[in-house]
Design an enzyme around this catalytic site. Sequence first.
Site, PDB file in Angstrom:
ATOM      1  N   CYS A 197       4.157   8.011  -2.896  1.00 29.61           N
ATOM      2  CA  CYS A 197       3.482   6.753  -2.595  1.00 29.61           C
ATOM      3  C   CYS A 197       2.972   6.092  -3.873  1.00 29.61           C
ATOM      4  O   CYS A 197       2.220   6.708  -4.643  1.00 29.61           O
ATOM      5  CB  CYS A 197       2.321   7.003  -1.643  1.00 29.61           C
ATOM      6  SG  CYS A 197       1.321   5.524  -1.326  1.00 29.61           S
TER       7      CYS A 197
ATOM      8  N   ASN B 293      -1.581  -5.718   6.873  1.00 29.72           N
ATOM      9  CA  ASN B 293      -0.587  -5.328   7.860  1.00 29.72           C
ATOM     10  C   ASN B 293      -0.729  -3.828   8.093  1.00 29.72           C
ATOM     11  O   ASN B 293      -0.778  -3.053   7.131  1.00 29.72           O
ATOM     12  CB  ASN B 293       0.832  -5.604   7.366  1.00 29.72           C
ATOM     13  CG  ASN B 293       1.090  -7.076   7.130  1.00 29.72           C
ATOM     14  OD1 ASN B 293       0.505  -7.928   7.785  1.00 29.72           O
ATOM     15  ND2 ASN B 293       1.966  -7.387   6.195  1.00 29.72           N
TER      16      ASN B 293
ATOM     17  N   HIS C  94      -4.501   8.696   1.156  1.00 31.89           N
ATOM     18  CA  HIS C  94      -3.244   8.211   1.730  1.00 31.89           C
ATOM     19  C   HIS C  94      -3.247   8.250   3.255  1.00 31.89           C
ATOM     20  O   HIS C  94      -2.613   7.419   3.911  1.00 31.89           O
ATOM     21  CB  HIS C  94      -2.082   9.060   1.194  1.00 31.89           C
ATOM     22  CG  HIS C  94      -0.734   8.652   1.702  1.00 31.89           C
ATOM     23  ND1 HIS C  94       0.011   7.643   1.135  1.00 31.89           N
ATOM     24  CD2 HIS C  94      -0.002   9.114   2.753  1.00 31.89           C
ATOM     25  CE1 HIS C  94       1.154   7.500   1.792  1.00 31.89           C
ATOM     26  NE2 HIS C  94       1.167   8.378   2.776  1.00 31.89           N
TER      27      HIS C  94
ATOM     28  N   HIS D 246       0.228   3.814   2.986  1.00 31.72           N
ATOM     29  CA  HIS D 246      -1.119   3.918   2.410  1.00 31.72           C
ATOM     30  C   HIS D 246      -1.964   2.721   2.852  1.00 31.72           C
ATOM     31  O   HIS D 246      -1.495   1.577   2.809  1.00 31.72           O
ATOM     32  CB  HIS D 246      -1.013   3.939   0.887  1.00 31.72           C
ATOM     33  CG  HIS D 246      -2.256   4.384   0.196  1.00 31.72           C
ATOM     34  ND1 HIS D 246      -2.356   5.591  -0.465  1.00 31.72           N
ATOM     35  CD2 HIS D 246      -3.465   3.794   0.053  1.00 31.72           C
ATOM     36  CE1 HIS D 246      -3.563   5.711  -0.988  1.00 31.72           C
ATOM     37  NE2 HIS D 246      -4.257   4.633  -0.679  1.00 31.72           N
TER      38      HIS D 246
ATOM     39  N   HIS E  72      -3.795  -0.417   2.872  1.00 30.90           N
ATOM     40  CA  HIS E  72      -3.935  -1.462   1.858  1.00 30.90           C
ATOM     41  C   HIS E  72      -3.804  -2.829   2.505  1.00 30.90           C
ATOM     42  O   HIS E  72      -3.322  -2.971   3.623  1.00 30.90           O
ATOM     43  CB  HIS E  72      -2.863  -1.315   0.776  1.00 30.90           C
ATOM     44  CG  HIS E  72      -1.471  -1.649   1.249  1.00 30.90           C
ATOM     45  ND1 HIS E  72      -0.736  -0.826   2.080  1.00 30.90           N
ATOM     46  CD2 HIS E  72      -0.687  -2.745   1.032  1.00 30.90           C
ATOM     47  CE1 HIS E  72       0.438  -1.373   2.337  1.00 30.90           C
ATOM     48  NE2 HIS E  72       0.498  -2.548   1.721  1.00 30.90           N
TER      49      HIS E  72
ATOM     50  N   CYS F 104      -1.116   5.832  -4.177  1.00 32.45           N
ATOM     51  CA  CYS F 104      -1.969   6.989  -4.388  1.00 32.45           C
ATOM     52  C   CYS F 104      -2.338   7.091  -5.868  1.00 32.45           C
ATOM     53  O   CYS F 104      -1.623   6.565  -6.735  1.00 32.45           O
ATOM     54  CB  CYS F 104      -1.252   8.262  -3.934  1.00 32.45           C
ATOM     55  SG  CYS F 104      -1.118   8.432  -2.137  1.00 32.45           S
TER      56      CYS F 104
ATOM     57  N   GLN G  28      -3.427  -7.300   1.255  1.00 33.56           N
ATOM     58  CA  GLN G  28      -2.842  -8.166   0.229  1.00 33.56           C
ATOM     59  C   GLN G  28      -3.635  -9.465   0.136  1.00 33.56           C
ATOM     60  O   GLN G  28      -4.340  -9.853   1.076  1.00 33.56           O
ATOM     61  CB  GLN G  28      -1.377  -8.465   0.547  1.00 33.56           C
ATOM     62  CG  GLN G  28      -0.493  -7.229   0.603  1.00 33.56           C
ATOM     63  CD  GLN G  28       0.955  -7.572   0.877  1.00 33.56           C
ATOM     64  OE1 GLN G  28       1.628  -8.226   0.096  1.00 33.56           O
ATOM     65  NE2 GLN G  28       1.452  -7.116   2.029  1.00 33.56           N
TER      66      GLN G  28
END
Length: 358
Positions: A70, A173, A133, A184, A186, A73, A188
Amino acid sequence: MKRTAIELADGRELIYFDERDDAVRDQPDRRELPPPPPASQLRYDPLTDEWVTVAVHRQTRTFLPPADQCPLCPSRGDRHSEIPAPGYDVAVFENRFPSLSQRIVDEPAEITPFTPVRPGQGRCEVVCFTDDHHASFAGLSPRRVRLVLDVLADRTTAMGALPGVEQVFCFENRGVEIGVTLHHPHGQVYGYPFVTPRTRSLLAAARRHAERTGGRNLYADVLAAERATGDRVVAANEHWTAYVPAAARWPFEVHLAPHRPVPDIPALGDAERAAFGPLYLDVLRRLDGLFDLPMPYISAWHQAPVRTDRELGHLHLQVFSVRRATDKLKYLAGSESGMGVFINDIAPERAAELLRAA
């Protein structure tokens, strides 16, 4: 909040945001990376009065790698990721495969006399909520949610000051059903070089309402009506209300809105920021509890444009899911994708009732 900015191996910016003032984030990026791609191309669609982004380099972006590969991470041992530090609270970096960027290249003036072309000037950032993660936003502490909100305020202000950026969009998302390419947790942040079609539509309705009512704010009036009836309210506190819109398009859709009309996240006061996290976490946990499954969702902050019509805006967070039953998803088929007319299989009042009970 401690803020530490570094430069990645290819020149992109990465910023650590830490809860502790004594955090040290000076680890260098030891990878060998090619230069970032040039800005994408924007093509104007005269039939819809909208800009379409053509970003061919995104076809090769990372897609659902295993956990031990990933890129979000922390870097540990011989494994180097987008985050050089061995741990972090929240990290923000320029997307390696951006839809928009400041790396401008010359473009032809037009494709046809009706289709002008311009560079995809703007900025796209990735916001890593945690270095864990296997975590989720719903599993974060209220303190971490407050840090994330402060980070989004920081990035909204910074991105809105960039040349050519007209609107800043913060979103998350979650779930392969939505189309995520990284597991992971997250979000944007996009800095668009235009006001998006969705926001233009909201502003046009708000402008008409203001003209009819002597300057009243449309979203504030809708929020007041929802709070008054209470039929679709899911949860609330002193500063925020979470409710299902009366004309919800999605099977499960919730708006979280501050009671005080503000144009964007930076305009929220300290008490409003502190009150947001507990309510949002409550909503996310209710969504996960509906079917005893991790609920796929899009969480989208609606902010006023950077330079125009800010008085018409009313900040709110829209979180919605494509899941309509344990084993069923809502697909955007003929009516939705072809004509933009949504057909909802679940009454908003029923959705609110189910969420209250979850």
